[in-house]
Design a protein around this motif. Structure first.
Motif, mmCIF file in Angstrom:
data_model
loop_
_atom_site.group_PDB
_atom_site.id
_atom_site.type_symbol
_atom_site.label_atom_id
_atom_site.label_comp_id
_atom_site.label_asym_id
_atom_site.label_seq_id
_atom_site.Cartn_x
_atom_site.Cartn_y
_atom_site.Cartn_z
ATOM 1 N N ILE A 281 0.885 -1.176 0.000
ATOM 2 C CA ILE A 281 0.000 0.000 0.000
ATOM 3 C C ILE A 281 0.918 1.218 0.000
ATOM 4 O O ILE A 281 1.494 1.583 1.029
ATOM 5 C CB ILE A 281 -0.948 0.010 1.216
ATOM 6 N N ASP A 282 1.102 1.827 -1.168
ATOM 7 C CA ASP A 282 2.071 2.920 -1.304
ATOM 8 C C ASP A 282 1.356 4.271 -1.287
ATOM 9 O O ASP A 282 0.133 4.342 -1.146
ATOM 10 C CB ASP A 282 2.901 2.738 -2.580
ATOM 11 N N ASP A 283 2.116 5.337 -1.435
ATOM 12 C CA ASP A 283 1.535 6.681 -1.326
ATOM 13 C C ASP A 283 0.445 6.948 -2.363
ATOM 14 O O ASP A 283 -0.613 7.472 -2.000
ATOM 15 C CB ASP A 283 2.647 7.738 -1.397
ATOM 16 N N PRO A 284 0.647 6.588 -3.646
ATOM 17 C CA PRO A 284 -0.446 6.831 -4.597
ATOM 18 C C PRO A 284 -1.736 6.097 -4.212
ATOM 19 O O PRO A 284 -2.829 6.647 -4.340
ATOM 20 C CB PRO A 284 0.126 6.288 -5.922
ATOM 21 N N LEU A 285 -1.611 4.858 -3.704
ATOM 22 C CA LEU A 285 -2.813 4.120 -3.310
ATOM 23 C C LEU A 285 -3.460 4.772 -2.086
ATOM 24 O O LEU A 285 -4.684 4.876 -1.989
ATOM 25 C CB LEU A 285 -2.466 2.643 -3.048
ATOM 26 N N ARG A 286 -2.620 5.244 -1.171
ATOM 27 C CA ARG A 286 -3.176 5.945 0.002
ATOM 28 C C ARG A 286 -3.913 7.220 -0.430
ATOM 29 O O ARG A 286 -4.946 7.569 0.128
ATOM 30 C CB ARG A 286 -2.070 6.274 1.010
ATOM 31 N N GLU A 287 -3.380 7.879 -1.460
ATOM 32 C CA GLU A 287 -4.068 9.072 -1.985
ATOM 33 C C GLU A 287 -5.446 8.692 -2.524
ATOM 34 O O GLU A 287 -6.437 9.379 -2.317
ATOM 35 C CB GLU A 287 -3.236 9.726 -3.108
#
Lengths: 379, 379
Positions: A33-39
């Motif tokens: 779960i990376d930053d783009p997915l968290r966005e």
């Protein structure tokens, strides 16, 4: 279980060694779960992401973007999580349920819970089935305390709901060879035949709503990363059986206060976990003795700072006790810089945990009135 | 399955080659029903022993004298038999049920029947669970037609009665390793995990009355000798679980009219068996083509006689169609001496079978009124 040559071993029934969670993503073949997915999650769930997401405790997934696509297209998913009742519930067990309560509040989705008293009986020689079933009933009060919509909760309690579960479990089982189960779980010929079959039961809740509604209902499973092997099997058999593959989000396992392995009620080390029924004195004692990332001396720690990432006390702040992001950032920074000593950190945490447990007991009693109504086949 | 080096193979799911039943007693480690034991049976059951006993179709046992001891001491046993519904019922399937009906009439004992729709689904790739369940319900009418006391019949229909069955199945399963199941049944790593677990279900009816009554209730299982491997496991786990070991009586498997293996609805060879729903024309055709122990020419047979022991038509006379012992003895003697030609023998048998099937259909319809009342958990 292709974990040969690693310094740790993670199965649904045992975690050994110091787990390298980044490596586990590679071994299991899941996605971060990376930053783009968290966005993207912020767009669906709102800017105030749950600490379990913002602080990276839910750190790995399978097909989470697909679930969000489905939701945005007007085909809402349901949640599925569960518990094997081998003892009392502690803080770590609560994580998937707190996360599900949050998702249900935000997205108004159904939750299916599986209580696997059969599993615990089959895998623990010293546990009677009667005790596993009793524990499951008691555990449910704790697990539902985070706050759910009773109309949207469905409990599959294995020995109680077996008539609903069994036909689909047979369909799963017919598609899983012993050879596959051995490879996925590391079974030996000395495993009992119930333990080999059991995984078929754990697939069923992922498929049951689709079967009942006669259409493909997407499923999201929040669970500890140690449960992923079961759901690899679930995902393998899904499409041949005519169901969508369930998506998963995996949480880190909360480290033991004793500094070894995951917080587990299964070990003798009850001192390693905070149980939801612990007294204020228990909390005081366990956290005071908790393993930290501190230095050998105060002087050294002031000078060099401590290491939050290995600290069982920091893990508690991270999981839920630092309520605001600003507080969590401050604690982390002060720990790392040497401004915050372990004793002071523990002294701040203890009353928070005591208050949480006190409030939990009240919420728990509120569940008693409706829980049995939500157990499939109980009546 | 220690049958290496033998010219036949008998498992609960497949019978291959020409079975040597005497050798099977040695391989399985069972005991022969010999003359002294038959004498003892006459004392309990009366002088008019059932043809299945007097003609040696029930030919092997485990602990049958113990069951008689218990009965005589005033601790009556219950009967347990069953069927895996993979197709329509034929004459061979009826044998244990006719035998149970006889024992119930004579001794006023309870009968527990297990219908294993789960088993057939797990072991037959081309059978849907829905079809197996439907077949089971239809089969029950046939199996109960021999005439039972409805108040003393209890049906465990696996997918219907699973909530009652499952807890005890788990207790059995925890005590059976994969290694044991592999040795007993000859499983390979390519067997599915349901098929490996299934045997645990087949043990349950042997224990359930003892569990329900809270005391040791002796159990007698009449079954085909091919089912013995399941009950070796049942007997192994009985005492550790606090139950008496069930006793068994084993029947020979009725040979196919095609002269190969046992009469089976599982093979494509529907011509090899007389189904209970067969028309008079079916009976005429199948028996006319039936494999016999006759000679190549009439002249040769008149001179040398025929061999009843290998004859599928003689096996039908033996199992039930020679009603009196005197008639059976006469047919056997005339066959062996060459006085009775195969054509004449068949012509005498055909109307008997046709009449039996016609009467069976009437008895079968009489069962419909009460059968569903006897299925555990059905309501």
């Amino acid at each position: 279980m292709p974990q040969e040559g690693e310094s740790f071993k993670v199965t649904p029934w045992k975690v050994e060694g110091k787990v390298d969670y980044d490596r586990l993503i590679e071994i299991f073949g899941t996605s971060r779960i990376d930053d783009p997915l968290r966005e993207r999650l912020r767009k669906v769930l709102g800017n105030d992401l749950h600490p379990l997401l913002s602080r990276g405790i839910y750190y790995s997934h399978r097909d989470l973007p697909w679930i969000l696509d489905q939701y945005e297209k007007g085909n809402p998913f349901f949640l599925y999580t569960g518990r094997g009742p081998s003892g009392d519930v502690h803080l770590s067990h609560l994580i998937p349920f707190e996360f599900c309560a949050y998702l249900q509040r935000k997205l108004d989705v159904d939750l299916w819970i599986q209580i696997t008293d059969d599993e615990k009986f089959l895998f623990k020689r010293d546990l009677s089935l009667e005790d596993a079933t009793k524990l499951g009933m008691e555990n449910l009060l704790d697990l539902l305390a985070p706050g759910f919509d009773p109309r949207r909760v469905h409990i599959l309690f294995d020995t109680v709901s077996i008539r609903t579960l069994y036909p689909l479990a047979l369909e799963v089982a017919r598609r899983v060879t012993y050879s596959t189960a051995r490879a996925v779980f590391g079974f030996s010929a000395e495993n009992n035949i119930g333990s080999i079959f059991y995984t078929a039961l754990q697939s069923v809740p992922a498929f049951l709503p689709s079967r009942k509604e006669g259409r493909a209902v997407p499923c999201l499973i929040p669970c500890g990363i140690d449960q992923d092997p079961h759901f690899r099997i679930t995902r393998d058999v899904a499409e041949p059986l005519g169901f969508p593959k369930p998506a998963l989000v995996h949480n880190l396992l909360v480290p033991s206060l004793l500094g070894n392995g995951k917080m587990s009620s299964s070990s003798d080390a009850t001192e390693g976990a905070i149980y939801l029924k612990d007294s204020p004195e228990d909390v005081q004692r366990k956290i005071s003795h908790g393993f930290t990332g501190g230095r050998a001396t105060v002087e050294e720690q002031r000078r060099l700072g401590a290491t939050p990432e290995v600290c069982s006390v920091w893990a508690l702040w991270r999981s839920r006790f630092a309520e605001k992001e600003s507080e969590f950032a401050e604690i982390t920074q002060d720990c790392r810089s040497g401004a915050l000593m372990c004793g002071e950190c523990k002294a701040r945490l203890i009353p928070r945990v005591q208050k949480f447990l006190e409030e939990h007991q009240t919420r728990r009693e509120g569940v008693r009135a409706w829980v049995s109504q939500t157990i499939v086949d109980a009546h």
